[in-house]
Design a protein around this motif. Structure first.
Motif, PDB file in Angstrom:
ATOM      1  N   HIS A   7       9.950   1.954   0.667  1.00 20.32           N
ATOM      2  CA  HIS A   7       8.960   3.271   0.690  1.00 20.32           C
ATOM      3  C   HIS A   7      10.010   4.499   0.693  1.00 20.32           C
ATOM      4  CE1 HIS A   7       5.040   1.471   0.869  1.00 20.32           C
ATOM      5  NE2 HIS A   7       5.213   0.654   1.895  1.00 20.32           N
ATOM      6  N   LYS A  43       1.035  -1.193   0.027  1.00 19.90           N
ATOM      7  CA  LYS A  43       0.067   0.004   0.012  1.00 19.90           C
ATOM      8  C   LYS A  43       0.839   0.961  -0.194  1.00 19.90           C
ATOM      9  CE  LYS A  43      -4.012  -2.251   0.174  1.00 19.90           C
ATOM     10  NZ  LYS A  43      -4.638  -2.192  -1.080  1.00 19.90           N
ATOM     11  N   SER A  44       0.404   2.161  -0.616  1.00 14.07           N
ATOM     12  CA  SER A  44       1.185   3.477  -0.682  1.00 14.07           C
ATOM     13  C   SER A  44       0.145   4.557   0.199  1.00 14.07           C
ATOM     14  CB  SER A  44       0.951   4.227  -2.033  1.00 14.07           C
ATOM     15  OG  SER A  44      -0.141   4.208  -2.556  1.00 14.07           O
ATOM     16  N   VAL A  73       0.830   0.634  -4.489  1.00 13.57           N
ATOM     17  CA  VAL A  73       2.098   1.150  -4.994  1.00 13.57           C
ATOM     18  C   VAL A  73       2.362   1.095  -6.748  1.00 13.57           C
ATOM     19  CG1 VAL A  73       4.635   1.381  -5.051  1.00 13.57           C
ATOM     20  CG2 VAL A  73       3.194   1.211  -2.919  1.00 13.57           C
TER      21      VAL A  73
END
Length: 151
Positions: free
Chosen positions: A138, A117-118, A124
């Motif tokens: 990240h 997850k972004s 992402v």
């Protein structure tokens, strides 16, 4: 002006030079090849200029009958040879066009990393090559925080 009666004129010498160089065979091929039809009027004009001074010497039937013995076999062989040369030239041109691109595109593609997850709830989007996927974090692309020298 002072030439002998049997001497060849300038026109005859030019025709002989065309014959020696093989240009007459090329003109015959261009006149008879279906794929080279775009040059037909040019060839017709050249041939009419070649026979301009010959009209007083012989009838057209006699001129056409000269050298008919091997023309058919040579024409087929010449056509095949010229077509093979043309195919080879086109193949070389294609290979040169493929080799010409020496610049490398830096665009490796965009990939969606499912399960990672972004910000928010979206997956992402990864813009590097797939070989860089193992080293993904990240913090990739972010500048590290600088600490003052004295601390």
């Amino acid at each position: 002006q002072q030439g002998v009666d049997g001497d060849a004129s300038v026109h005859d010498r030019v025709l002989w030079a065309l014959h020696i160089s093989g240009m007459d065979d090329l003109l015959k091929f261009l006149a008879s090849a279906q794929v080279e039809q775009q040059w037909a009027l040019h060839v017709l004009e050249i041939i009419s200029l070649m026979f301009r001074e010959q009209s007083c010497w012989q009838r057209p039937e006699e001129l056409a009958a000269l050298g008919q013995g091997t023309a058919g076999a040579e024409h087929g062989e010449d056509t095949r040879e010229l077509q093979s040369l043309r195919q080879r030239e086109l193949a070389e041109k294609r290979s040169r066009a493929l080799q010409r691109t020496s610049r490398h595109s830096r665009f490796g593609g965009s990939y969606v990393l499912q399960g990672v997850k972004s910000i928010g709830d979206r997956d992402v989007v990864f813009h590097k090559g797939l070989h860089n996927l193992k080293s993904y974090t990240h913090d990739l692309g972010k500048e590290p925080r600088r600490l003052p020298r004295r601390r």
